[in-house]
Design a protein around this motif. Structure first.
Motif, short mmCIF file in Angstrom:
data_model
loop_
_atom_site.label_atom_id
_atom_site.label_comp_id
_atom_site.label_asym_id
_atom_site.label_seq_id
_atom_site.Cartn_x
_atom_site.Cartn_y
_atom_site.Cartn_z
N LEU A 1 6.19 -29.82 -23.66
CA LEU A 1 7.28 -29.78 -22.70
C LEU A 1 8.26 -30.92 -22.92
O LEU A 1 9.48 -30.75 -22.83
N ARG A 2 7.75 -32.10 -23.23
CA ARG A 2 8.62 -33.26 -23.44
C ARG A 2 9.53 -33.06 -24.65
O ARG A 2 10.65 -33.57 -24.69
N ASP A 3 9.07 -32.30 -25.65
CA ASP A 3 9.90 -32.03 -26.82
C ASP A 3 11.14 -31.22 -26.47
O ASP A 3 12.10 -31.18 -27.25
N ARG A 4 11.14 -30.59 -25.32
CA ARG A 4 12.27 -29.76 -24.91
C ARG A 4 13.22 -30.51 -23.98
O ARG A 4 14.18 -29.94 -23.47
N PHE B 1 23.42 -41.71 -26.56
CA PHE B 1 23.55 -40.35 -26.04
C PHE B 1 23.47 -39.34 -27.18
O PHE B 1 22.80 -38.30 -27.07
N ALA B 2 24.13 -39.65 -28.29
CA ALA B 2 24.07 -38.77 -29.46
C ALA B 2 22.64 -38.63 -29.96
O ALA B 2 22.22 -37.54 -30.38
N ARG B 3 21.87 -39.71 -29.92
CA ARG B 3 20.48 -39.68 -30.37
C ARG B 3 19.64 -38.72 -29.53
O ARG B 3 18.73 -38.06 -30.04
N VAL B 4 19.98 -38.62 -28.24
CA VAL B 4 19.29 -37.67 -27.37
C VAL B 4 19.79 -36.24 -27.63
O VAL B 4 19.00 -35.30 -27.78
N LEU B 5 21.11 -36.07 -27.70
CA LEU B 5 21.69 -34.73 -27.84
C LEU B 5 21.31 -34.07 -29.16
O LEU B 5 21.19 -32.84 -29.22
N PRO C 1 18.12 -30.99 -26.39
CA PRO C 1 17.27 -30.85 -25.19
C PRO C 1 17.78 -29.73 -24.30
O PRO C 1 18.99 -29.50 -24.17
N GLU C 2 16.84 -29.05 -23.66
CA GLU C 2 17.21 -28.03 -22.67
C GLU C 2 17.40 -28.66 -21.30
O GLU C 2 18.13 -28.12 -20.47
N ILE D 1 21.18 -30.83 -16.41
CA ILE D 1 21.32 -32.28 -16.43
C ILE D 1 21.02 -32.86 -15.04
O ILE D 1 21.53 -32.37 -14.03
N ILE D 2 20.15 -33.88 -15.02
CA ILE D 2 19.83 -34.59 -13.79
C ILE D 2 20.23 -36.05 -14.00
O ILE D 2 19.78 -36.69 -14.95
N ILE D 3 21.10 -36.56 -13.13
CA ILE D 3 21.67 -37.90 -13.27
C ILE D 3 21.35 -38.74 -12.04
O ILE D 3 21.50 -38.26 -10.92
N THR D 4 20.94 -39.98 -12.24
CA THR D 4 20.92 -40.94 -11.13
C THR D 4 22.11 -41.86 -11.31
O THR D 4 22.47 -42.24 -12.43
N THR D 5 22.75 -42.22 -10.20
CA THR D 5 23.92 -43.09 -10.29
C THR D 5 24.15 -43.80 -8.96
O THR D 5 23.79 -43.30 -7.90
#
Length: 347
Positions: free
Chosen positions: A76-79, A146-150, A154-155, A189-193
């Motif tokens: 699941l984490r791979d997604r 961010f690019a490293r994550v994208l 990721p779903e 996308i889930i963001i904390t801010t």
């Protein structure tokens, strides 16, 4: 839309202290959910539990329709992907940093090269490929993170205070990248801010988290203009909060009539009115608004805005753009204030 994340009775404790109280909510596929709340209220802890970095103390998480267990966690984490508040880059080239997540997933070398090249081109950062990470500015470093994550596609994408340490220009660029990822690739996308304006700009829904609990979850308009209670109202910046009564289908406080209330039972209510929704003038305000006469208590400039306190039976705070005011206001001035009745929120 189907639920891509669902949590039931999810909580987190450290010793005897419960940091996140039992939560129940879901997130739709392709949605942007923004979580706001004071520091230390459990936002980052919740994000880490959803990303399966931090184990929950109680409750269950369902991702992609599958319950999170010890056996399912790795696949699941791979997604999913996580971008943290603090930029973390290794002392390597930009392209090597971006490729790291692909290496951990055992993506073949040639495929890694193509995907890194493509993500840098999409971001307009191809010329950065051979630069060492230590030569990047804070904003550039966060974009590379961010690019490293994208690049891992990721779903679900978790962003923990992603622009907290960035200047306005870098923040704008990263926000554009977030919206692009959501709109083009339909990424959830889930963001904390802590940036409430950012929440309003990006969110499909906003969750307000206070003292380890989600106290309101709804659209940005619902949260910022129709808060569920006084705690939420204070947090989202509603400065005019008055205890009043509804009598004869009208909301009143301090002798001031605020609005008709035909559907609210008679009794005590909280009256809420945003400071920026109040008109201010030295002349009577047109009959299309509720208006009252008052006296200026104080007036001060704060950046591009003028903050004026007016005693009109209740003490009102009024905020208006400094350059749009046609006159100055000083203590003792007689003024009129007014508002549209639909700007008033009653609880």
């Amino acid at each position: 839309m189907t639920d891509i994340i669902s949590v039931r009775d999810l909580s987190k404790s450290y010793g005897k202290k419960e940091i996140v109280h039992p939560l129940n909510f879901s997130v739709k596929k392709g949605e942007i959910l923004v979580i706001i709340g004071p520091s230390g209220t459990g936002k980052s802890t919740l994000l880490r539990m959803l990303d399966i970095i931090e184990p929950a103390s109680e409750g269950e998480i369902t991702l992609f329709g599958e319950k999170v267990t010890k056996h399912s966690a790795h696949s699941l984490r791979d997604r999913m992907g996580m971008l943290f508040q603090k930029t973390v880059l290794f002392d390597r080239t930009v392209e090597e940093n971006i490729a790291l997540g692909l290496s951990y997933r055992h993506v073949p070398k040639e495929e890694r090269r193509k995907r890194v090249e493509k993500i840098l081109e999409e971001m307009g950062m191809s010329e950065y490929a051979r630069r060492r990470s230590r030569t990047l500015s804070g904003g550039e470093g966060q974009r590379i993170s961010f690019a490293r994550v994208l690049v891992t596609k990721p779903e679900i994408l978790f962003l923990d205070e992603p622009t907290a340490n960035l200047d306005p220009g870098a923040t704008h660029l990263l926000e554009e990248m977030i919206l692009h990822e959501n709109r083009v690739n339909k990424t959830t996308i889930i963001i904390t801010t802590h940036d409430q304006a950012q929440g309003q700009r990006l969110a499909d829904r906003v969750a307000v988290m206070i003292d380890g609990s989600i106290v309101q979850l709804g659209s940005a308009d619902e949260v910022f203009y129709h808060p569920a209670n006084e705690r939420v109202a204070k947090f989202v910046g509603i400065q005019n909060l008055f205890t009043g009564v509804v009598r004869n289908k009208t909301a009143v406080s301090g002798g001031v009539v605020f609005c008709p209330a035909p559907h609210v039972p008679d009794g005590i209510v909280q009256i809420m009115l945003r400071a920026e929704d109040i008109f201010l003038s030295k002349n009577p305000i047109d009959a299309g608004h509720i208006s009252v006469q008052g006296r200026v208590v104080s007036s001060e400039r704060s950046g591009a805005f003028l903050h004026v306190m007016v005693d009109a039976g209740c003490i009102f705070t009024v905020v208006c753009p400094f350059r749009q005011t046609e006159t100055t206001y000083v203590s003792g001035d007689i003024v009129w204030i007014g508002w549209r009745t639909d700007a008033v929120h009653l609880v």
